[in-house]
Design a protein around this motif. Structure first.
Motif, mmCIF file in Angstrom:
data_model
loop_
_atom_site.group_PDB
_atom_site.id
_atom_site.type_symbol
_atom_site.label_atom_id
_atom_site.label_comp_id
_atom_site.label_asym_id
_atom_site.label_seq_id
_atom_site.Cartn_x
_atom_site.Cartn_y
_atom_site.Cartn_z
ATOM 1 N N ASP A 45 0.841 -1.198 0.000
ATOM 2 C CA ASP A 45 0.000 0.000 0.000
ATOM 3 C C ASP A 45 0.877 1.248 0.000
ATOM 4 N N PHE A 46 0.579 2.153 -0.918
ATOM 5 C CA PHE A 46 1.374 3.365 -1.080
ATOM 6 C C PHE A 46 0.516 4.608 -0.890
ATOM 7 N N LEU A 47 1.170 5.701 -0.518
ATOM 8 C CA LEU A 47 0.557 7.018 -0.482
ATOM 9 C C LEU A 47 1.421 7.930 -1.337
ATOM 10 N N ILE A 48 0.846 8.503 -2.381
ATOM 11 C CA ILE A 48 1.576 9.394 -3.277
ATOM 12 C C ILE A 48 1.378 10.824 -2.784
ATOM 13 N N ASP A 49 2.459 11.458 -2.382
ATOM 14 C CA ASP A 49 2.417 12.837 -1.890
ATOM 15 C C ASP A 49 2.084 13.788 -3.037
ATOM 16 N N VAL A 50 1.677 15.011 -2.688
ATOM 17 C CA VAL A 50 1.256 15.985 -3.705
ATOM 18 C C VAL A 50 2.365 16.327 -4.694
ATOM 19 N N ASN A 51 3.610 16.220 -4.274
ATOM 20 C CA ASN A 51 4.715 16.611 -5.147
ATOM 21 C C ASN A 51 5.274 15.455 -5.966
ATOM 22 N N ALA A 52 4.754 14.261 -5.769
ATOM 23 C CA ALA A 52 5.215 13.100 -6.533
ATOM 24 C C ALA A 52 4.297 12.892 -7.740
ATOM 25 N N SER A 53 4.794 12.188 -8.704
ATOM 26 C CA SER A 53 4.088 12.002 -9.962
ATOM 27 C C SER A 53 2.870 11.091 -9.818
ATOM 28 N N VAL B 98 3.270 3.138 2.524
ATOM 29 C CA VAL B 98 4.608 3.638 2.228
ATOM 30 C C VAL B 98 4.429 4.978 1.518
ATOM 31 N N ILE B 99 5.142 6.002 1.980
ATOM 32 C CA ILE B 99 5.046 7.327 1.357
ATOM 33 C C ILE B 99 5.988 7.392 0.155
ATOM 34 N N ILE B 100 5.466 7.910 -0.948
ATOM 35 C CA ILE B 100 6.303 8.234 -2.102
ATOM 36 C C ILE B 100 6.244 9.743 -2.259
ATOM 37 N N GLU C 72 13.003 11.340 -7.612
ATOM 38 C CA GLU C 72 13.299 12.546 -8.371
ATOM 39 C C GLU C 72 12.160 12.782 -9.343
ATOM 40 N N ARG C 73 11.915 14.007 -9.652
ATOM 41 C CA ARG C 73 10.859 14.309 -10.614
ATOM 42 C C ARG C 73 11.380 14.069 -12.015
ATOM 43 N N THR C 74 10.881 13.024 -12.618
ATOM 44 C CA THR C 74 11.223 12.721 -14.002
ATOM 45 C C THR C 74 9.929 12.495 -14.761
ATOM 46 N N TYR C 75 9.820 13.090 -15.905
ATOM 47 C CA TYR C 75 8.601 12.968 -16.700
ATOM 48 C C TYR C 75 8.960 12.531 -18.095
ATOM 49 N N PRO C 76 8.174 11.705 -18.714
ATOM 50 C CA PRO C 76 7.080 10.948 -18.100
ATOM 51 C C PRO C 76 7.626 9.730 -17.379
#
Length: 89
Positions: free
Chosen positions: A2-10, A49-51, A74-78
């Motif tokens: 189970d994951f939680l995607i933070d506002v700043n993660a993709s 788990v926080i991402i 790290e912020r990588t797109y896409p």
């Protein structure tokens, strides 16, 4: 897992995890302005788990709760789906 995607993660990363069969919650779906402390309470309550890309969590965790797993990305797109293994974690 189970994951939680933070506002700043993709969000794309979260969608890839969902496609791999994981349970994923998005902070932006609940409250984009929620405090880091409330996020930590959420993670403990739901055993997620926080991402995140936010390194402020490290200090909070050491001060408050020591048994939380955080993945810093790290912020990588896409997000490239081929970078993920086809098996579950």
């Amino acid at each position: 897992m189970d994951f939680l995607i933070d506002v700043n993660a993709s969000r794309n990363l979260g969608n890839v995890l969902i496609s791999q069969g994981h349970d994923v919650a998005f902070v932006t779906d609940i409250d984009p302005e929620i405090s880091d402390e409330n996020i930590l309470q959420w993670v403990v309550r739901e055993k997620r788990v926080i991402i995140t890309t936010d390194k402020d969590f490290e200090q909070l965790i050491w001060q408050k709760i020591k048994n939380i797993l955080v993945f810093y990305v790290e912020r990588t797109y896409p997000v490239r789906k081929d970078l993920f293994y086809s098996t579950k974690f």
